[in-house]
Design an enzyme around this catalytic site. Structure first.
Site, PDB file in Angstrom:
ATOM      1  N   TYR A 108       0.815  -1.213   0.000  1.00 41.25           N
ATOM      2  CA  TYR A 108       0.000   0.000   0.000  1.00 41.25           C
ATOM      3  C   TYR A 108       0.851   1.266   0.000  1.00 41.25           C
ATOM      4  O   TYR A 108       0.500   2.271  -0.632  1.00 41.25           O
ATOM      5  CB  TYR A 108      -0.941   0.010   1.207  1.00 41.25           C
ATOM      6  N   GLU A 202       4.572 -29.510  16.212  1.00 44.07           N
ATOM      7  CA  GLU A 202       3.729 -29.033  15.109  1.00 44.07           C
ATOM      8  C   GLU A 202       2.468 -28.318  15.575  1.00 44.07           C
ATOM      9  O   GLU A 202       2.134 -27.247  15.074  1.00 44.07           O
ATOM     10  CB  GLU A 202       3.339 -30.196  14.202  1.00 44.07           C
ATOM     11  N   ASP A 254       2.841 -34.610  13.442  1.00 46.42           N
ATOM     12  CA  ASP A 254       1.934 -35.704  13.106  1.00 46.42           C
ATOM     13  C   ASP A 254       2.654 -36.691  12.198  1.00 46.42           C
ATOM     14  O   ASP A 254       3.576 -36.311  11.455  1.00 46.42           O
ATOM     15  CB  ASP A 254       0.698 -35.176  12.370  1.00 46.42           C
TER      16      ASP A 254
END
Length: 382
Positions: A108, A202, A254
């Site tokens: 911006y 995680e 995981d």
């Protein structure tokens, strides 16, 4: 296996003057070429899989040496050339003034209509972000060293003292939520470290479980919660804790292709950010779990989840988790025999195992048995 702090391998000291010099040297080059009547150009290291390779010696995913040349007097290049100079000037101002801007703010702040035309400098952030990445590769500095930041994600908890500007605090005394890792960690200092290793986790839910069970205090470790794929700030922090402070890194995700890829990016770097592997990756990191072996070892067969997608031997396959597993099987950095075995078992069994599945044994099982036992016995994957 006793984890303990080692001798530091490097010392990082952020010097804004070096960043300014690189910006100014490039700007002077462009100016001199223009003054001498030449066609000014930038050489930009090429992005993409065809310019990425795995360096066996450094054990990192690296960017190759292919370059694309961007000319000022070329209709196809002129817009990006202009955008590059605009952002260079903006970054110089940020670094000189000691201010930081987000990627969105950088977009911006530099979006305006070119005088005398109906052309905007930037139409969308998808134009400014790649230019900032180009500058990282051209200058050999991190975006964060150019004072451009991204949203913060991830947090740490453990007995280390952090100095952040004028503030100094212990990351184990900020409540169970720990200390949120900022988008840039270049200015962070560690006056006092009282932990033996770093456990990278995680999921926030698992990190919270370990904190509630007093794991960081009992095992004398620092918890780093990535909250999914590790952000650049988190990866850089892990790198600095290992190389500058000598802390061993253990990763806990995981047991699925996405968790294993999270580990891969922490250890080897990533394809998209191959040009930053030397500053973001930690090739000495080790993996504690979850693994396919854990399913049998801890009798977790009833709490596995099916892989998502179509298997390779079915019509339309492979897709989803199966496709990702096959990709990982073929990556050079997953060729270790133990990792090949894990990936092939996941394909064969068609299952995944989450960290939270350990709660099937008991809430405290992960903190009092699973992690201490595996780390103590050295049951870690490379």
């Amino acid at each position: 296996m006793k984890l303990k702090r080692q001798k530091p391998k490097e010392k990082f000291s952020y010097d804004p003057q070096k960043v300014l010099k690189k910006l100014e040297d490039l700007a002077w080059k462009i100016l001199e070429e223009a003054k001498s009547g030449k066609n000014p150009y930038f050489d930009v290291p090429t992005r993409g899989l065809n310019n990425v390779y795995f360096d066996e010696e450094s054990r990192l995913i690296r960017l190759g040496d292919r370059l694309s040349r961007r000319y000022f007097l070329n209709v196809a290049h002129a817009r990006k050339f202009m955008q590059t100079l605009i952002l260079m000037a903006y970054i110089k101002r940020l670094v000189s003034e000691g201010k930081h801007a987000s990627l969105r703010e950088a977009y911006y702040a530099n979006k305006h209509t070119v005088p005398g035309t109906r052309e905007n400098t930037f139409e969308d952030q998808s134009e400014s972000d790649p230019i900032i990445e180009d500058l990282e590769r051209m200058l050999g500095v991190l975006r964060e060293e150019m004072h451009i930041t991204a949203d913060r994600r991830g947090y740490i908890y453990g007995d280390i003292v952090i100095k952040d500007g004028e503030d100094e605090f212990n990351a184990s005394k900020l409540g169970t939520g720990g200390w949120a890792v900022p988008g840039t960690v270049e200015h962070i200092q560690f006056p006092e470290i009282n932990v033996d290793y770093v456990l990278v986790v995680e999921t926030a839910a698992m990190a919270d479980r370990l904190i509630e069970e007093k794991y960081p205090k009992r095992e004398n470790c620092l918890i780093v919660a990535t909250q999914g794929q590790a952000s650049r700030g988190v990866r850089r922090l892990i790198h600095r804790l290992h190389y500058e402070e000598g802390l061993p890194i253990i990763v806990f995700t995981d047991g699925d292709p996405y968790g294993w890829y999270i580990y891969s990016t922490i250890k080897r770097g990533s394809i998209n950010l191959a040009y930053l592997s030397e500053k973001l990756a930690t090739p000495d990191a080790k993996f504690v779990g979850m693994t396919m072996d854990d399913i049998k070892e801890y009798n977790l067969e009833n709490v596995t989840e099916k892989l998502k997608g179509i298997p390779p031997d079915k019509k339309g396959g492979p897709t989803g988790d199966y496709k990702r597993l096959i990709e990982e099987l073929n990556y050079p950095w997953f060729q270790d025999k133990e990792w090949q075995r894990q990936l092939k078992l996941a394909l064969k069994w068609g299952v995944r195992i989450e960290q939270q599945a350990l709660a099937n044994k008991s809430l405290e099982f992960v903190a009092k048995e699973y992690l201490p036992e595996k780390i103590r016995e050295g049951k870690l994957l490379p």
